[in-house]
Enzyme design. Structure first.
Site, PDB file in Angstrom:
ATOM      1  CE  LYS A 140      -3.913   0.143   2.376  1.00 50.78           C
ATOM      2  NZ  LYS A 140      -4.872   0.046   3.525  1.00 50.78           N
ATOM      3  CB  ILE A 141       2.210   3.387  -2.375  1.00 49.98           C
ATOM      4  CG1 ILE A 141       3.284   2.293  -2.277  1.00 49.98           C
ATOM      5  CG2 ILE A 141       2.846   4.756  -2.586  1.00 49.98           C
ATOM      6  CD1 ILE A 141       4.137   2.154  -3.529  1.00 49.98           C
TER       7      ILE A 141
END
Length: 369
Positions: A140-141
């Site tokens: 997750k970014i």
């Protein structure tokens, strides 16, 4: 009881659980939800991990070993979180295999304190990808301005990415462009495009919470009529943008090379306002090729009394545009709303991460005493 969830799945909505913990894994609860409640994916975030570590004794043995080894708190946090995510990936692996990699995904977030640092985000994403070492992992970014090139860079390395904290339509368009660029670079780097996946997490309930607060402050009758509808309108217009972007020649070239589309994921689908139906952000966001990641309470509510009425997104574009125009007319500044939400989102996750590190640090000290 699971028939409603099956109906939702049959409409093309992948049901993911917005929670993970060592206890849930150890007890077999996650496996049971996969079996009985059509759960085909899992998302995590710093708040979820901080909550998990604060309850029970499931982490004690690992923390004791880390303390004995003299591991510092930063590395301990990676060891603890990746352990859970790796286990979750293994539980979901049969789903991943059965769906040819579409689902069976588990998400792990990059340290949110790095949200404004592209280079460090990429380095951390690569490290976490290596540590978990599972093909059904998502890194997750956040969709900050600095996160956009990090998304591209991670995808270019063959890393599957869950883009989180998307609130605005403009930013979502940039996220899709970053996805396209990442896949183009991945292809040039020799990566096999069908092995790379991505979702774009578009937040819903937080939009209503912020806009309703502003509408209440405005206080007019016209403003009151607009309450609790912006989250859905914003998400529906995001799906319209998704259809537009994934109908372009640029996408067609990637698709012909074997690429998978970046699916819209509805996040923040737990209803905050007790006056609203607790399944609102599930029943009203049904569209093919989407993901809805739900807290367990929302999942149980949907299984019990959700109302699946077919596609509730694509026929509502005009109403959604009209609603957003009406918000502007009464004085709600959309650009300011989404700016505040992004800043708050990063701050909240960073605060949860610090809480998590504080808990781990305390546990390490206790176990080493």
């Amino acid at each position: 009881m699971s028939d409603i969830l099956k109906a939702l799945s049959d409409e093309g909505v992948s049901i993911w659980l917005d929670d993970i913990s060592r206890e849930r894994l150890r007890s077999g609860n996650l496996e049971q939800l996969v079996k009985d409640k059509h759960v085909v994916g899992v998302t995590s975030n710093p708040t979820i991990f901080a909550k998990a570590l604060s309850k029970g004794s499931a982490y004690d043995d690992q923390v004791r070993d880390l303390a004995v080894r003299g591991v510092d708190v930063e590395e301990a946090s990676r060891a603890i979180t990746t352990y859970d995510i790796r286990w979750g990936c293994d539980v979901l692996r049969p789903v991943y295999d059965r769906t040819d990699g579409l689902d069976g995904r588990v998400s792990l977030e990059v340290d949110p304190r790095l949200a404004k640092d592209t280079e460090k985000t990429v380095a951390e994403a690569k490290a976490l990808w290596w540590m978990v070492d599972r093909p059904n992992l998502f890194i997750k970014i956040p969709a900050t301005e600095e996160g956009l090139p990090a998304i591209t860079a991670a995808l270019a390395e063959g890393i599957s990415v869950n883009v989180t904290l998307i609130f605005s339509l403009e930013r979502y368009g940039k996220v899709i462009d970053a996805f396209f660029e990442g896949l183009e670079k991945a292809r040039a780097n020799g990566h096999d495009l069908p092995t790379i996946a991505s979702v774009a997490s578009f937040f819903v309930s937080r939009v209503d919470t912020e806009i309703d607060k502003r509408l209440d402050k405005i206080g007019s009758e016209d403003a009151k009529k607009l309450r609790s509808k912006a989250g859905l309108a914003n998400a529906r217009l995001a799906y319209a943008l998704y259809e537009e972007k994934f109908g372009t020649d640029r996408w067609k070239a990637l698709k012909d090379a074997g690429a998978r589309p970046q699916r819209p994921l509805w996040a923040s689908t737990g209803v905050k306002d007790p006056n609203l139906a607790d399944t609102l952000y599930v029943d009203e966001l049904v569209a093919p090729g989407t993901v809805n990641t739900m807290p367990e309470a929302t999942l149980e509510a949907e299984a019990d009394h959700g109302q699946v009425r077919g596609d509730t997104v694509r026929g509502a574009y005009d109403d959604a545009r009209a609603h957003m125009a009406a918000l502007k007319d009464v004085g709600v500044d959309y650009d300011d709303v989404v700016r505040v939400l992004e800043e708050e989102g990063v701050e909240k996750f960073a605060a949860s991460w610090k809480e998590l590190l504080g808990s781990i640090d305390g546990e390490l000290k206790d176990k080493s005493a």
